[in-house]
Design an enzyme around this catalytic site. Sequence first.
Site, PDB file in Angstrom:
ATOM      1  CB  SER A   1      91.323 -58.179 -49.096  1.00  0.00           C
ATOM      2  OG  SER A   1      91.707 -58.574 -50.376  1.00  0.00           O
TER       3      SER A   1
ATOM      4  CB  SER B   1      92.310 -56.096 -52.467  1.00  0.00           C
ATOM      5  OG  SER B   1      91.207 -56.241 -51.602  1.00  0.00           O
TER       6      SER B   1
ATOM      7  CE  LYS C   1      89.437 -53.167 -50.486  1.00  0.00           C
ATOM      8  NZ  LYS C   1      89.474 -54.621 -50.217  1.00  0.00           N
TER       9      LYS C   1
HETATM   10  N1  GLN Z   1      94.078 -61.930 -52.706  1.00  0.00           N
HETATM   11  C1  GLN Z   1      92.772 -62.478 -52.847  1.00  0.00           C
HETATM   12  C2  GLN Z   1      92.267 -62.245 -54.237  1.00  0.00           C
HETATM   13  O1  GLN Z   1      92.966 -61.680 -54.997  1.00  0.00           O
HETATM   14  C3  GLN Z   1      91.844 -61.902 -51.818  1.00  0.00           C
HETATM   15  C4  GLN Z   1      91.190 -60.659 -52.210  1.00  0.00           C
HETATM   16  C5  GLN Z   1      90.200 -60.152 -51.201  1.00  0.00           C
HETATM   17  O2  GLN Z   1      90.098 -60.667 -50.098  1.00  0.00           O
HETATM   18  N2  GLN Z   1      89.414 -59.167 -51.623  1.00  0.00           N
HETATM   19  O3  GLN Z   1      91.195 -62.610 -54.581  1.00  0.00           O
END
Ligand code: GLN
Length: 455
Positions: free
Chosen positions: A153, A129, A54
Site C-alpha cells: 500500500s 490503499s 494517512k
Molecule cells: N492491496 C493490498 C490489499 O488490498 C495491500 C493493502 C495494504 O498494503 N494495506 O490488501
Amino acid sequence: MIESYLDKIQSTARLNAFIQIFGNEALSRAAELDSKKDRPASWGKLYGVVIGIKDVLCFKGHTVSAASNILKVYTAIYNATAIQRLIDEDAIIIGNLNCDEFAMGSSNENSSYGNVLNAIDESRVPGGSSGGSAVAVQADLCMISLGSDTGGSVRQPADFCGIIGMKPGYGRISRYGLLAYASSFDQIGVFSKNIADLALTLSVISGKDEFDSTCSIAEVPDYSNLLSTDKKFKIAYFPQSLEHTSLDPEIRSGILKLMETLKLQGHSLEAVDFSYLDHIVPAYYVLTTAEASSNLSRYDGVKFGYRTPAQVSDLQELYRKTRSEGFGKEVQRRIMLGTFVLSTGYYDAYYAKAQKVRRLIVNKTKDVFKDHDLIIMPTVPSTAFKFGEKSNDAIEMFLGDLYTVYANLAGIPGISLPLFKHSNGMPFGLQVMSDRLNETTLLQFSNLLMENPAN
Ligand code: GLN
C-alpha cells in the site's frame, strides 16, 4: 509557506487526497516554530517540514477513521509513536489523507470518502490503499507523507503516481497508534520525491518503542549520512517475476534494459530461481484476512465508533446491524473470508497451509540474502488503471499485488523508485528489496539510481 500549501490543497480539492485539513493548527504551529528561526541549534531534524498522514494513524485530538463509516465519529486519544516523533522533531502535520477503508484495497476505490484521483491522469486510480498519501506528495500538497503497507500500500501507489514509496522491514517502525489491518504484515511507510527526505524521515520515526513489543530494539543507523557509496551491489532477480504472463511487456523491457545498464556499471545481476510466485498472493490473502477478522472484531458498536441507531432486541443483533451498516463491502468480504479460513473445519486446509508457504518464503529469502545485497522486481504488473476497470473483479484486483506482497510475507524492506515512463503516459517504478532491517543498503542503492538514472 503553510498558506501556499493550504491554497494548493484548496485548489486541487477535486483530487480528494485529504480527508481533513488541519489549517489553523498548522498555521499556529508554524508561527510557534518561527519564533526560534534565528536559533538553528534549537531546530528539530524536521523543522518546518510539512507532512500529511494517512487516516490510519492516531493524531491526538483528531478524528481517525481508516476511511470507514464505522470510525467516523472516533477521535484519537493519543499520538501514534511515529506521529509523536515527527512532532518532537518540529514537523508540521497539515492534514490526514484518504485511503481504502482499513487499508484494504489497491485503487482507493474502497474509501467511504470517495475516490482519490491520480493527478497525472484523473481518469486513473492513484493506487491504494494509501492513495491520498501518494497523491498529496505527487501534487506537492505536502513535502512528505506517511502511509501504511501491509501488502504494497505504499509501494504500489508510489509506482502509480510517479514518486518514491518505501516500507521498512517489519519491526523497524513502531505500530503503536497505527490502526491494525494484519498485524504481522503492517508497517508504516514513507512517500517522498527524493531519497534524502525519505532517509531523514525514516531515521526520525524508526526505532525501539516500549509500546510495541514487535518493534525491533536494533539501533537505527543515521541513514542520511550513509547515503553516498561507490559500492558495487550484488543484485538478485527472480526470472519468474519477469516472465509472468500478467506483466506489461513495456514494464518488462524497461526493467531488462535497466539491468543491462547496471551490469555495465559494474553491479552483478544474478538470476535466482523462485518457484513460489504463484503462491504468494493466495497465501497473503489467507493470512491477512485471518488477522483482519480478528483485529476488526473490536468494532462492535459497544466500545467505540459507530453504533446502529436501530432498535435491537439483543447483543447479537446490535453487533450484526452495526457491523453491516458500518463496514463497506470489501471489508465485510475480508472479515468473512478470514473467519472462514480460521474456522475449525478449514483451518488446516487454508490458514495452516498459508503459514507454511510463508515459512518457505522466509527461508528462501534468507538464502537469497546470504549471497546478495538486493532483490529487484517490478513494483506492479501494470501502470495505473482506470476507475471501475477492476473494481468488480476482486481476484483480478488481488493479482495486481503479485510483486508487492512478497516483501510483507518475508518482513523485508522494499521501495518503489519512479524510474520509468510508459508509452501510455503513466509512470512506473522499479521495486528494490533488501535484507531484513538493512534499510541502509536499500537507501544507498536507491540514492545511486535516483541521482543517476541508469535507464
Ligand atoms: N492491496 C493490498 C490489499 O488490498 C495491500 C493493502 C495494504 O498494503 N494495506 O490488501
